[in-house]
Design an enzyme around this catalytic site. Structure first.
Site, mmCIF file in Angstrom:
data_model
loop_
_atom_site.group_PDB
_atom_site.id
_atom_site.type_symbol
_atom_site.label_atom_id
_atom_site.label_comp_id
_atom_site.label_asym_id
_atom_site.label_seq_id
_atom_site.Cartn_x
_atom_site.Cartn_y
_atom_site.Cartn_z
ATOM 1 C CD GLU A 109 44.452 -53.213 -93.345
ATOM 2 O OE1 GLU A 109 45.507 -53.643 -93.809
ATOM 3 O OE2 GLU A 109 44.193 -52.207 -94.180
ATOM 4 C CD GLU A 129 49.048 -52.641 -91.642
ATOM 5 O OE1 GLU A 129 48.910 -51.867 -90.254
ATOM 6 O OE2 GLU A 129 48.079 -53.017 -91.966
HETATM 7 N N1 COA Z 1 54.247 -62.397 -90.788
HETATM 8 C C1 COA Z 1 55.442 -62.908 -91.040
HETATM 9 N N2 COA Z 1 55.891 -64.199 -90.006
HETATM 10 C C2 COA Z 1 55.383 -63.292 -88.677
HETATM 11 C C3 COA Z 1 54.950 -62.655 -88.553
HETATM 12 C C4 COA Z 1 54.110 -61.558 -89.521
HETATM 13 N N3 COA Z 1 53.630 -61.006 -89.785
HETATM 14 N N4 COA Z 1 54.279 -62.310 -86.957
HETATM 15 C C5 COA Z 1 55.586 -63.507 -86.703
HETATM 16 N N5 COA Z 1 55.656 -63.522 -87.871
HETATM 17 C C6 COA Z 1 57.024 -65.158 -87.141
HETATM 18 C C7 COA Z 1 58.667 -64.651 -86.689
HETATM 19 O O1 COA Z 1 58.573 -64.274 -87.798
HETATM 20 C C8 COA Z 1 59.068 -65.592 -85.793
HETATM 21 O O2 COA Z 1 58.661 -66.645 -86.714
HETATM 22 P P1 COA Z 1 60.304 -67.540 -86.267
HETATM 23 O O3 COA Z 1 59.814 -68.098 -84.801
HETATM 24 O O4 COA Z 1 60.895 -68.043 -88.115
HETATM 25 O O5 COA Z 1 60.876 -66.360 -85.270
HETATM 26 C C9 COA Z 1 57.377 -66.355 -85.322
HETATM 27 O O6 COA Z 1 56.428 -65.904 -86.631
HETATM 28 C C10 COA Z 1 56.686 -65.207 -84.293
HETATM 29 O O7 COA Z 1 57.103 -64.617 -83.683
HETATM 30 P P2 COA Z 1 57.267 -63.773 -82.402
HETATM 31 O O8 COA Z 1 56.743 -62.279 -82.721
HETATM 32 O O9 COA Z 1 58.481 -64.582 -82.041
HETATM 33 O O10 COA Z 1 56.204 -64.040 -81.114
HETATM 34 P P3 COA Z 1 55.690 -63.448 -79.835
HETATM 35 O O11 COA Z 1 54.694 -64.459 -79.554
HETATM 36 O O12 COA Z 1 56.799 -63.109 -79.338
HETATM 37 O O13 COA Z 1 54.832 -62.457 -80.785
HETATM 38 C C11 COA Z 1 53.402 -61.462 -82.212
HETATM 39 C C12 COA Z 1 53.836 -62.609 -81.422
HETATM 40 C C13 COA Z 1 52.190 -61.365 -83.702
HETATM 41 C C14 COA Z 1 53.199 -60.378 -81.101
HETATM 42 C C15 COA Z 1 54.686 -60.587 -83.087
HETATM 43 O O14 COA Z 1 55.057 -61.216 -83.676
HETATM 44 C C16 COA Z 1 54.121 -59.609 -84.587
HETATM 45 O O15 COA Z 1 53.845 -58.284 -83.713
HETATM 46 N N6 COA Z 1 54.104 -60.029 -85.063
HETATM 47 C C17 COA Z 1 54.000 -58.760 -85.975
HETATM 48 C C18 COA Z 1 52.910 -57.943 -86.320
HETATM 49 C C19 COA Z 1 52.823 -57.028 -87.833
HETATM 50 O O16 COA Z 1 53.676 -56.549 -87.610
HETATM 51 N N7 COA Z 1 51.859 -57.325 -88.398
HETATM 52 C C20 COA Z 1 51.301 -56.492 -89.242
HETATM 53 C C21 COA Z 1 52.175 -56.806 -90.706
HETATM 54 S S1 COA Z 1 51.496 -55.728 -91.466
#
Ligand code: COA
Length: 702
Positions: A109, A129
């Site tokens: 966004e 979301e």
């Molecule tokens: N907010 C808070 N914490 C987040 C986060 C977010 N949006 N996205 C990832 N994290 C944290 C995870 O909880 C994890 O924390 P931990 O190590 O304490 O468990 C850490 O960041 C790493 O995330 P992880 O998913 O294990 O890493 P990855 O390399 O496998 O994947 C992403 C990276 C970005 C693809 C994945 O984290 C993801 O899809 N995140 C969510 C994205 C999302 O839904 N965003 C929209 C929110 S509205």
């Protein structure tokens, strides 16, 4: 903030006449309050400077992976994201988002608030979301349709799909695909994009491209079907369509209002619980060893499961050596693998080129010695301990030192298998679910001697295959099948007590299960469990309640869908209530002198879920699962438990103690046992606490 300074997570530098705003909030640059504040300050600073433009970039492995999910459950602290995006739009200089890694949710966004977007080929972009029970809250539903059209925006917003950069370029979500990876070159690509189009271009002021009403209808219907009646999905559709009819400012205000309500909804809390539970499940407390390198995977057994696992490993890009027992089976399996790839191509799932690449990674052989150079070898042969032990002995003699030896058994004792090898520390279980290239769950089974590095490697492997790992100790059925068996047994008790299979399946799907237990049984084949029951008959405790109906169905040749009859009749592939099954059920009740009674849908649900909770409590107490939330992840990813409830334990933590006690007692009475488990409350106590905390925060929100 003044030039060349930072607030700890956001910095501003001036480079060659451009402002470079870098977000550095490891691990994924989540948009926290500090990040939003830092960007706002940097924008205020750079706005008053004589620069040609501003590039926003993420440090480390990603752009902004989304707003900080932890903040959604509490009153949001200013500055809020729409304010930051408005500041980008109002900045006098053109602003370019230079994206690598992930630009998701609030991260995308924010990029949509910029005048330009460039992304590296590895980047993914999207608005997840809806998958977290909400809708976009900072303009995603209004700015995205202006780039991609209403129908595409509906499918992207409602699915939360992560779009790879090359597709994002085709769809118009980004302006430039920057053929670069390092952060510095990416900044240069952002600067070049501004130099090529040095103007402000507010997306909110652009018209929405004219929509094809039929395409919108189709997208809407698909989204609603996939959305399973969750309220945020219909809200998301409504909001995207508003972009066509309302002035942007008004539609943005509506979007924000809906987002504010939904982010504190039951679904949203449940889905956030799962988000963190999924990540916690991939860890073993106290283990922090580095994984071994896996360059080649060996597989023994090319049956349905072996082929599925093989396809999953090839899809992830690792070479596989697949061993079959003789030349005939070898050729059959090689052909089946080729046909599966061809099928995927003809269905448009993969290109011919990708299929060819995957087949090039595959060697099918009938010579077990060909596994000598593999780093991890997984057996998927017949579920028979003697066969598996023989195989483990042979593999142990062939494999190089340090290679991991894994079993895909669903219930046999892997400690026992490990005991015949000289490398018990290198033995683990990798329990895939069928079809293994589709199902997300992978139980990583820890034996009493699995070494730290073997477990770390197994967990790495699961992540590499894009599976959801959950760690289980050795136990019959591990976590998932053990709990599912209790649920299925309860379903049988319900039928013996008076419900029809249709009543039970309907109550289960109304609760939110993807399918009812009997429809699942018919689909996977009733003969598998029948064979297992026959093997276990001699050791079965005669005092436990045993339902004959499934055995009698099998004796009548009714194995499920594949024989066109099981609990249901299958006419032209459609399940219909069966008179033959009804007669078998009536006979089974009569044989035990049971007078069938009416059981309400609510009572059916209570007993089904009660059985899951009771067994879950035992699984935890016996140390088979590490933590309560692992059980939620297992049931949601492997057994069709409705995701929006957060899993059975999170769901239970929202019920009163009284109703949980009633459910547990109902199960105990049905099983003919005494009190089954007083441990459910202990098990869900931390989740109840988390909920109380949430309730307090909700009050704060109000
Ligand atoms: N907010 C808070 N914490 C987040 C986060 C977010 N949006 N996205 C990832 N994290 C944290 C995870 O909880 C994890 O924390 P931990 O190590 O304490 O468990 C850490 O960041 C790493 O995330 P992880 O998913 O294990 O890493 P990855 O390399 O496998 O994947 C992403 C990276 C970005 C693809 C994945 O984290 C993801 O899809 N995140 C969510 C994205 C999302 O839904 N965003 C929209 C929110 S509205």
């Amino acid at each position: 903030m003044t030039t060349d300074q930072n607030n700890g997570v956001v910095s501003l530098k001036i480079r060659a006449g451009f402002g470079i705003i870098t977000i550095d909030n490891p691990p994924v640059n989540a948009g926290s309050t500090a990040v939003r504040t830092g960007i706002l300050e940097a924008l205020a600073d750079v706005s008053s400077q004589d620069v040609q433009g501003v590039v926003i970039v993420g440090a480390g492995r990603t752009f902004i992976a989304g707003s900080d999910i932890r903040e959604f459950g509490a009153p949001l602290v200013p500055p809020k994201l729409p304010q930051v995006i408005a500041a980008i739009e109002d900045c006098p200089h053109p602003v370019c988002a230079a994206i690598h890694g992930a630009a998701l949710g609030g991260g995308f966004e924010l990029a949509l608030g910029c005048d330009l977007r460039v992304a590296t080929p590895d980047a993914v972009l999207g608005l997840p979301e809806v998958t977290l029970g909400m809708v976009p809250g900072a303009g995603g539903s209004q700015r995205l349709p202006r780039l991609v059209g209403i129908d595409t925006a509906i499918s992207l917003v409602c699915s939360g799909r992560r779009v790879p950069a090359s597709e994002a370029k085709t769809l118009g979500m980004i302006d430039t695909l920057a053929d670069t990876t390092p952060e510095d070159a990416l900044v240069s690509a952002g600067i070049a994009a501004i130099q090529a189009a040095p103007v402000k271009r507010k997306l909110r002021d652009l018209p929405v491209p004219p929509a094809d009403p039929q395409a919108v209808k189709t997208a809407e219907a698909a989204a609603l079907r996939r959305g399973k009646g969750r309220p945020n999905v219909s809200e998301a559709i409504r909001l995207v369509k508003l972009s066509e009819t309302l002035p942007a400012q008004e539609a943005l205000a509506q979007e924000r209002g809906v987002f504010q309500n939904l982010r504190v909804s039951e679904d949203a809390f449940a889905l956030r619980h799962l988000f963190f539970a999924e990540r916690a499940a991939t860890r073993i407390d106290g283990i922090d060893a580095p994984p071994n390198t896996i360059k080649r995977v060996g597989l023994v057994g090319g049956g349905t499961m072996g082929q599925g696992i093989c396809r999953a490993v090839l899809a992830a890009g690792l070479p596989v050596t697949l061993i079959e027992r003789d030349p005939d089976s070898r050729d059959r399996t090689a052909l089946a693998m080729q046909q599966a790839m061809d099928g995927a191509v003809s269905k448009g799932r993969i290109t011919a080129q990708v299929a060819q690449h995957r087949m090039d990674l595959l060697t099918v052989s009938d010579q077990i010695q060909d596994l000598a150079d593999c780093d991890l070898v997984l057996e998927a042969v017949f579920e028979d301990m003697a066969i598996k032990k023989d195989l483990f002995r042979s593999l142990d003699a062939i494999l190089k030192p340090g290679a991991i030896l894994a079993s895909n058994t669903s219930y046999l004792d892997i400690d026992d298998m490990a005991s015949v090898t000289s490398r018990p520390g290198n033995v683990v279980g990798l329990h895939f679910f069928s079809p293994a290239d589709v199902m997300k769950l992978l139980e990583v089974v820890r034996t009493s001697s699995s070494s730290q590095s073997s477990l770390a490697t197994a967990l790495w492997f699961a992540k590499f295959l894009n599976k959801q790992a959950v760690v289980s100790r050795v136990a019959e059925g591990f976590i998932g099948n053990r709990i599912y068996s209790a649920y299925r047994r309860q379903a049988e008790f319900l039928v013996e007590d008076g419900a029809t299979p249709e009543d039970v399946d309907k109550a289960a799907t109304e609760f939110g299960f993807a399918m009812g237990p009997f429809a699942v049984g018919d689909m996977s084949g009733l003969d598998i469990a029948w064979n297992m029951r026959k093997r276990q008959a001699a050791t079965r405790n005669p005092d436990t309640r045993y339902v004959d109906i499934p055995d009698w169905l099998c004796e009548a040749g009714r194995f499920g869908r594949k024989t066109k009859g099981g609990y249901y009749d299958y006419i032209n592939g459609k399940a219909q209530p069966s008179a033959i099954t009804a007669k078998i059920i009536a006979d089974a009740r009569a044989a035990k002198g049971i007078t069938p009674r009416k059981i309400s849908p609510k009572a059916i649900q209570d007993r089904l879920i009660g059985a899951i909770l009771n067994e879950a409590a035992l699984v935890l107490k016996e140390g088979i699962a590490q933590r309560p939330s692992d059980i939620d992840v297992t049931l949601v990813h492997g057994y069709g438990f409705p995701r929006w409830t957060g899993g059975p334990l999170w769901w239970a933590s929202g019920q009163t103690q009284h109703s949980i006690a009633d459910m547990s007692d109902g199960v105990a009475v049905a099983a003919g046992t005494g009190h089954v488990s007083g441990d459910i409350e202990d098990m869900i106590a931390p989740l109840r606490e988390a909920r109380q905390d949430i309730d307090k925060r909700k009050l704060g929100h109000a």
